[in-house]
Design a protein around this motif. Structure first.
Motif, PDB file in Angstrom:
ATOM      1  N   MET A   1       6.609  -5.789  -9.456  1.00  0.00           N
ATOM      2  CA  MET A   1       7.435  -4.109  -9.101  1.00  0.00           C
ATOM      3  C   MET A   1       7.668  -3.153  -9.876  1.00  0.00           C
ATOM      4  SD  MET A   1      10.343  -3.926  -5.931  1.00  0.00           S
ATOM      5  CE  MET A   1       9.913  -5.347  -5.244  1.00  0.00           C
ATOM      6  N   ASN A   2       6.877  -1.930  -9.365  1.00  0.00           N
ATOM      7  CA  ASN A   2       6.944  -0.552 -10.174  1.00  0.00           C
ATOM      8  C   ASN A   2       8.422  -0.230  -9.866  1.00  0.00           C
ATOM      9  OD1 ASN A   2       6.787   1.343  -8.699  1.00  0.00           O
ATOM     10  ND2 ASN A   2       4.762   1.168  -8.872  1.00  0.00           N
TER      11      ASN A   2
ATOM     12  N   ALA B   1      12.870  -0.001  -2.409  1.00  0.00           N
ATOM     13  CA  ALA B   1      13.681  -1.906  -2.060  1.00  0.00           C
ATOM     14  C   ALA B   1      14.613  -0.967  -2.233  1.00  0.00           C
ATOM     15  CB  ALA B   1      13.204  -2.329  -2.894  1.00  0.00           C
ATOM     16  N   LEU B   2      15.774  -0.407  -3.526  1.00  0.00           N
ATOM     17  CA  LEU B   2      17.458  -0.139  -3.604  1.00  0.00           C
ATOM     18  C   LEU B   2      17.634   0.938  -1.666  1.00  0.00           C
ATOM     19  CD1 LEU B   2      19.990  -0.415  -4.843  1.00  0.00           C
ATOM     20  CD2 LEU B   2      19.082   1.683  -6.145  1.00  0.00           C
TER      21      LEU B   2
ATOM     22  N   LYS C   1       8.700   1.615  -6.729  1.00  0.00           N
ATOM     23  CA  LYS C   1       8.797   0.705  -4.858  1.00  0.00           C
ATOM     24  C   LYS C   1       9.924  -0.048  -5.015  1.00  0.00           C
ATOM     25  CE  LYS C   1       3.844  -0.711  -4.332  1.00  0.00           C
ATOM     26  NZ  LYS C   1       2.708  -1.713  -4.465  1.00  0.00           N
ATOM     27  N   SER C   2      10.479  -0.413  -6.828  1.00  0.00           N
ATOM     28  CA  SER C   2      11.610  -0.958  -6.689  1.00  0.00           C
ATOM     29  C   SER C   2      12.851   0.167  -5.997  1.00  0.00           C
ATOM     30  CB  SER C   2      12.469  -1.500  -8.290  1.00  0.00           C
ATOM     31  OG  SER C   2      12.207  -0.703  -9.015  1.00  0.00           O
TER      32      SER C   2
END
Length: 156
Positions: free
Chosen positions: A1-2, A9-10, A5-6
């Protein structure tokens, strides 16, 4: 995951932990953040004159006993809410700060008692990672408020 994106998500994970009032109202949102954090979140409108490169639109000063957000008083209520949300996003994301420059901006505040401080400046040519993250998170909070409100109107 780049990285983007991470981080998104956080943000989504943190959003699930928040109470976003409907209809959205910035002081009600800040009260819920204050309750979650277990300490007051004090909002103060101030003439910040954000026309100079060295003056911020908003400022977060965090103490052990309270968080203080200062925001530009001479702007629209919508812009004030955006500034406040940006500063709250720094708080919720746990962004670290450097109190070295605080004495220049707030000479009456004892830097030894300050745990955090961040400000949103005009004139940034390249925003820092923290600034970009706070912008994304504050946008996602507003998106959630708008999306949930729209859904409840359709179903109600």
């Amino acid at each position: 995951m780049n990285v983007r994106k991470s981080f998104r998500a956080l943000c989504e994970e943190r959003l699930r932990e928040l109470t976003v009032p409907h209809p959205f109202e910035i002081t009600a949102f800040c009260e819920s953040v204050s309750l979650t954090r277990g300490k007051p979140l004090v909002l103060t409108a101030a003439p910040m004159t954000p026309t100079a490169d060295s003056c911020p639109y908003g400022l977060w000063v965090g103490f052990d006993h309270a968080d203080h957000i200062y925001y530009e008083q001479n702007t629209s209520p919508l812009h004030q809410a955006a500034i406040i949300l940006h500063e709250v996003s720094h708080i919720l994301l746990g962004h670290p700060s450097d109190v070295a420059d605080l004495a220049e901006m707030l000479p009456d505040v004892d830097p030894a008692k300050v745990r955090y401080w961040l400000s949103r400046h005009t004139g940034l040519t390249v925003p820092t990672t923290q600034e970009l993250q706070a912008e994304l998170f504050s946008t996602l909070i507003l998106e959630r408020a708008t999306t949930t409100r729209s859904r409840s109107r359709r179903t109600g």
